[in-house]
Design an enzyme around this catalytic site. Structure first.
Site, mmCIF file in Angstrom:
data_model
loop_
_atom_site.group_PDB
_atom_site.id
_atom_site.type_symbol
_atom_site.label_atom_id
_atom_site.label_comp_id
_atom_site.label_asym_id
_atom_site.label_seq_id
_atom_site.Cartn_x
_atom_site.Cartn_y
_atom_site.Cartn_z
ATOM 1 N N LYS A 36 72.848 23.507 36.639
ATOM 2 C CA LYS A 36 73.608 24.324 35.687
ATOM 3 C C LYS A 36 74.247 23.445 34.611
ATOM 4 O O LYS A 36 74.141 23.737 33.412
ATOM 5 C CB LYS A 36 74.685 25.132 36.411
ATOM 6 C CG LYS A 36 75.478 26.045 35.478
ATOM 7 C CD LYS A 36 76.576 26.775 36.223
ATOM 8 C CE LYS A 36 77.715 25.844 36.557
ATOM 9 N NZ LYS A 36 78.888 26.548 37.135
ATOM 10 N N ASP B 156 75.731 30.680 35.650
ATOM 11 C CA ASP B 156 76.995 30.588 36.372
ATOM 12 C C ASP B 156 77.237 31.921 37.072
ATOM 13 O O ASP B 156 76.355 32.787 37.107
ATOM 14 C CB ASP B 156 78.145 30.225 35.423
ATOM 15 C CG ASP B 156 78.466 31.333 34.432
ATOM 16 O OD1 ASP B 156 77.721 32.341 34.357
ATOM 17 O OD2 ASP B 156 79.488 31.198 33.725
#
Length: 223
Positions: free
Chosen positions: A128, A146
């Site tokens: 991420k 997220d």
């Protein structure tokens, strides 16, 4: 009870959703403050399990004195801790920031690599975080999933998935190419401010006409 995961949307609905996002916010921006690729990387590492606003408050002073890997290493772990102690898990994050700064100097000539594999080899950097840096600074069409984006992907039917990687890969397949660069910003901001975790604010949602989430949340009384 409202469903949290919906069937995947048809192509025309996906195009309509991103067309609506683009019309409303043509150039979406991330909310972390940074001055270069290095400070962006540090800010994203620090943002894990913390708010962007909280990170920005801490990094304003930190980046004023340490905006390069060399300056960050010179601070030492304890020095970094002093600037970020208001951020959750600050001790572990300080160690990671110090270590990744050392590795940038040793392996990459102090430059942040524009490569996911190289980024993920740095302490505290996962997929991420790497995707955020690649997208924001290097303008690569990556999607950083997220909790907000994961929720939106499942609720709307855009990209149902059991884990962040499934949602990321599904989005990369269905988002029209012209919208890929900004897709993750639109979806994260939408999840943060409209499609909220506990009570999605469907009454002022840009994409409610195509979203599969049911039942839609009605406006609050008196609104």
């Amino acid at each position: 009870m409202a469903k949290s995961r919906s069937k995947r949307l048809p192509k025309q609905d996906v195009e309509a959703i991103f067309g609506a996002f683009a019309a409303a916010n043509p150039e979406p921006k991330g909310e972390l403050d940074y001055v270069n690729a290095f400070t962006l990387l540090v800010a994203v590492v620090l943002s894990a399990q913390a708010t962007d606003a909280g990170v920005n408050k801490a990094t304003k002073a930190l980046f004023a004195v340490a905006d390069t890997p060399e300056k960050m290493v010179a601070l030492g772990v304890e020095g970094i801790e002093g600037y970020i102690k208001t951020i959750g898990l600050f001790r572990g994050k300080a160690k990671n920031v110090f270590a990744l700064s050392q590795l940038l100097i040793e392996r990459h000539g102090s430059a942040v690599p524009a490569d996911r594999e190289a980024l993920e080899a740095l302490p505290g950097v996962g997929r991420k975080t790497a995707n955020v840096v690649l997208n924001i600074f290097f303008r690569q069409p990556t999607i950083a999933v997220d909790t907000h984006l994961f929720r939106v992907g499942n609720r709307t039917g855009l990209a149902p998935g059991k884990n962040p990687l499934e949602v990321e890969l599904a989005l990369l397949k269905v988002v029209p190419e012209q919208y890929l660069l900004h897709a993750h910003h639109w979806l994260i901001l939408h999840g943060r401010y409209v499609c909220k975790a506990r009570v999605p604010e469907c009454w002022h949602c840009l994409i409610r006409d195509w979203c599969r989430y049911e039942p839609k949340t009605p406006p609050p009384k008196g609104a």
